[in-house]
Design a protein around this motif. Structure first.
Motif, PDB file in Angstrom:
ATOM      1  N   ILE A   4     101.345 101.378  55.058  1.00 40.10           N
ATOM      2  CA  ILE A   4     100.042 101.756  55.598  1.00 40.10           C
ATOM      3  C   ILE A   4      99.990 103.266  55.496  1.00 40.10           C
ATOM      4  O   ILE A   4     100.765 103.972  56.151  1.00 40.10           O
ATOM      5  CB  ILE A   4      99.886 101.273  57.049  1.00 40.10           C
ATOM      6  CG1 ILE A   4      99.950  99.750  57.082  1.00 40.10           C
ATOM      7  CG2 ILE A   4      98.573 101.776  57.637  1.00 40.10           C
ATOM      8  CD1 ILE A   4      99.956  99.153  58.459  1.00 40.10           C
ATOM      9  N   ARG A   5      99.102 103.769  54.640  1.00 40.75           N
ATOM     10  CA  ARG A   5      99.080 105.200  54.340  1.00 40.75           C
ATOM     11  C   ARG A   5      97.660 105.668  54.083  1.00 40.75           C
ATOM     12  O   ARG A   5      96.713 104.892  54.145  1.00 40.75           O
ATOM     13  CB  ARG A   5      99.963 105.493  53.141  1.00 40.75           C
ATOM     14  CG  ARG A   5      99.511 104.799  51.874  1.00 40.75           C
ATOM     15  CD  ARG A   5     100.486 105.043  50.757  1.00 40.75           C
ATOM     16  NE  ARG A   5     100.049 104.402  49.526  1.00 40.75           N
ATOM     17  CZ  ARG A   5     100.808 104.290  48.471  1.00 40.75           C
ATOM     18  NH1 ARG A   5     102.027 104.771  48.471  1.00 40.75           N
ATOM     19  NH2 ARG A   5     100.353 103.699  47.382  1.00 40.75           N
ATOM     20  N   LEU A   6      97.511 106.956  53.767  1.00 41.71           N
ATOM     21  CA  LEU A   6      96.199 107.547  53.501  1.00 41.71           C
ATOM     22  C   LEU A   6      95.941 107.615  51.999  1.00 41.71           C
ATOM     23  O   LEU A   6      96.843 107.940  51.228  1.00 41.71           O
ATOM     24  CB  LEU A   6      96.127 108.958  54.084  1.00 41.71           C
ATOM     25  CG  LEU A   6      96.261 109.090  55.591  1.00 41.71           C
ATOM     26  CD1 LEU A   6      96.274 110.568  55.981  1.00 41.71           C
ATOM     27  CD2 LEU A   6      95.146 108.381  56.304  1.00 41.71           C
ATOM     28  N   ALA A   7      94.697 107.329  51.606  1.00 37.41           N
ATOM     29  CA  ALA A   7      94.245 107.516  50.230  1.00 37.41           C
ATOM     30  C   ALA A   7      93.143 108.562  50.266  1.00 37.41           C
ATOM     31  O   ALA A   7      92.220 108.473  51.079  1.00 37.41           O
ATOM     32  CB  ALA A   7      93.732 106.208  49.647  1.00 37.41           C
ATOM     33  N   ARG A   8      93.223 109.567  49.420  1.00 37.19           N
ATOM     34  CA  ARG A   8      92.265 110.673  49.457  1.00 37.19           C
ATOM     35  C   ARG A   8      91.001 110.332  48.698  1.00 37.19           C
ATOM     36  O   ARG A   8      91.033 109.749  47.627  1.00 37.19           O
ATOM     37  CB  ARG A   8      92.876 111.941  48.866  1.00 37.19           C
ATOM     38  CG  ARG A   8      92.043 113.181  49.120  1.00 37.19           C
ATOM     39  CD  ARG A   8      92.678 114.397  48.477  1.00 37.19           C
ATOM     40  NE  ARG A   8      92.120 115.641  48.923  1.00 37.19           N
ATOM     41  CZ  ARG A   8      90.971 116.160  48.478  1.00 37.19           C
ATOM     42  NH1 ARG A   8      90.258 115.518  47.590  1.00 37.19           N
ATOM     43  NH2 ARG A   8      90.533 117.324  48.938  1.00 37.19           N
ATOM     44  N   PRO A  15      87.601 116.730  51.936  1.00 34.67           N
ATOM     45  CA  PRO A  15      88.311 115.459  51.800  1.00 34.67           C
ATOM     46  C   PRO A  15      87.915 114.447  52.872  1.00 34.67           C
ATOM     47  O   PRO A  15      87.571 114.810  53.992  1.00 34.67           O
ATOM     48  CB  PRO A  15      89.773 115.867  51.960  1.00 34.67           C
ATOM     49  CG  PRO A  15      89.712 117.049  52.857  1.00 34.67           C
ATOM     50  CD  PRO A  15      88.453 117.790  52.468  1.00 34.67           C
ATOM     51  N   ILE A  16      87.947 113.185  52.493  1.00 28.73           N
ATOM     52  CA  ILE A  16      87.832 112.069  53.416  1.00 28.73           C
ATOM     53  C   ILE A  16      88.964 111.121  53.041  1.00 28.73           C
ATOM     54  O   ILE A  16      89.091 110.738  51.883  1.00 28.73           O
ATOM     55  CB  ILE A  16      86.479 111.361  53.301  1.00 28.73           C
ATOM     56  CG1 ILE A  16      85.352 112.300  53.707  1.00 28.73           C
ATOM     57  CG2 ILE A  16      86.456 110.108  54.170  1.00 28.73           C
ATOM     58  CD1 ILE A  16      83.980 111.725  53.515  1.00 28.73           C
ATOM     59  N   TYR A  17      89.782 110.782  54.010  1.00 25.00           N
ATOM     60  CA  TYR A  17      90.926 109.925  53.750  1.00 25.00           C
ATOM     61  C   TYR A  17      90.640 108.519  54.268  1.00 25.00           C
ATOM     62  O   TYR A  17      90.045 108.351  55.330  1.00 25.00           O
ATOM     63  CB  TYR A  17      92.174 110.479  54.437  1.00 25.00           C
ATOM     64  CG  TYR A  17      92.562 111.843  53.933  1.00 25.00           C
ATOM     65  CD1 TYR A  17      93.357 111.980  52.803  1.00 25.00           C
ATOM     66  CD2 TYR A  17      92.125 112.992  54.565  1.00 25.00           C
ATOM     67  CE1 TYR A  17      93.718 113.227  52.325  1.00 25.00           C
ATOM     68  CE2 TYR A  17      92.477 114.247  54.103  1.00 25.00           C
ATOM     69  CZ  TYR A  17      93.271 114.360  52.988  1.00 25.00           C
ATOM     70  OH  TYR A  17      93.623 115.592  52.514  1.00 25.00           O
ATOM     71  N   THR A  18      91.072 107.524  53.527  1.00 25.14           N
ATOM     72  CA  THR A  18      90.950 106.137  53.931  1.00 25.14           C
ATOM     73  C   THR A  18      92.333 105.616  54.286  1.00 25.14           C
ATOM     74  O   THR A  18      93.278 105.809  53.517  1.00 25.14           O
ATOM     75  CB  THR A  18      90.349 105.299  52.786  1.00 25.14           C
ATOM     76  OG1 THR A  18      89.112 105.883  52.381  1.00 25.14           O
ATOM     77  CG2 THR A  18      90.098 103.876  53.235  1.00 25.14           C
ATOM     78  N   ILE A  19      92.441 104.975  55.437  1.00 25.74           N
ATOM     79  CA  ILE A  19      93.703 104.350  55.833  1.00 25.74           C
ATOM     80  C   ILE A  19      93.754 102.999  55.141  1.00 25.74           C
ATOM     81  O   ILE A  19      92.855 102.177  55.318  1.00 25.74           O
ATOM     82  CB  ILE A  19      93.787 104.191  57.356  1.00 25.74           C
ATOM     83  CG1 ILE A  19      93.655 105.548  58.043  1.00 25.74           C
ATOM     84  CG2 ILE A  19      95.101 103.526  57.748  1.00 25.74           C
ATOM     85  CD1 ILE A  19      93.493 105.468  59.540  1.00 25.74           C
ATOM     86  N   VAL A  20      94.775 102.789  54.305  1.00 29.86           N
ATOM     87  CA  VAL A  20      94.866 101.568  53.508  1.00 29.86           C
ATOM     88  C   VAL A  20      96.253 100.943  53.635  1.00 29.86           C
ATOM     89  O   VAL A  20      97.224 101.615  53.942  1.00 29.86           O
ATOM     90  CB  VAL A  20      94.577 101.833  52.010  1.00 29.86           C
ATOM     91  CG1 VAL A  20      93.156 102.296  51.789  1.00 29.86           C
ATOM     92  CG2 VAL A  20      95.550 102.818  51.424  1.00 29.86           C
ATOM     93  N   ALA A  21      96.298  99.645  53.386  1.00 26.37           N
ATOM     94  CA  ALA A  21      97.560  98.934  53.226  1.00 26.37           C
ATOM     95  C   ALA A  21      97.740  98.752  51.724  1.00 26.37           C
ATOM     96  O   ALA A  21      96.863  98.198  51.051  1.00 26.37           O
ATOM     97  CB  ALA A  21      97.522  97.585  53.925  1.00 26.37           C
TER      98      ALA A  21
END
Length: 80
Positions: A4-8, A15-21
Motif C-alpha cells: 500500500i503506497r503512493l502513486a504520483r 502533485p496529487i498522490y493516490t494511495i493504492v494497493a
C-alpha cells in the motif's frame, strides 16, 4: 508481495498522490490493484476518500504499508 503506497499524479509543481494497493514489482505510477484514497499536500484537508475498510482487508491479506502511508494515516488520525 502487495504494498500500500503512493502513486504520483497531478502536474508540475502541483502533485496529487493516490494511495493504492499494488504489486511491489510494478512501477510507482504503473499498474495497481485498487485505489484506496488521495493525498493532496497543497490543500488544508490533505487526505480525502480514504477507504479504511479496504485498507484493512488488504492488510489482513498480507499487504505491507509503506512508511509514508503509515505516517500520513497516523498524523490524520485515520484508524485502520
Amino acid at each position: 508481495m502487495i504494498k500500500i503506497r503512493l502513486a504520483r499524479g497531478g502536474r508540475v509543481h502541483r502533485p496529487i498522490y493516490t494511495i493504492v494497493a499494488s504489486d511491489a514489482r510494478s512501477p510507482r505510477d504503473g499498474k495497481f490493484l485498487e485505489k484506496l484514497g488521495q493525498y493532496d499536500p497543497n490543500r488544508a484537508e490533505v487526505l480525502s476518500d480514504v477507504k479504511t475498510e479496504s485498507i484493512g482487508v488488504w492488510l489482513s491479506k498480507g499487504a505491507v504499508m509503506s512508511d509514508t502511508v503509515r505516517s500520513l494515516l497516523k498524523k490524520n488520525n485515520v484508524k485502520v
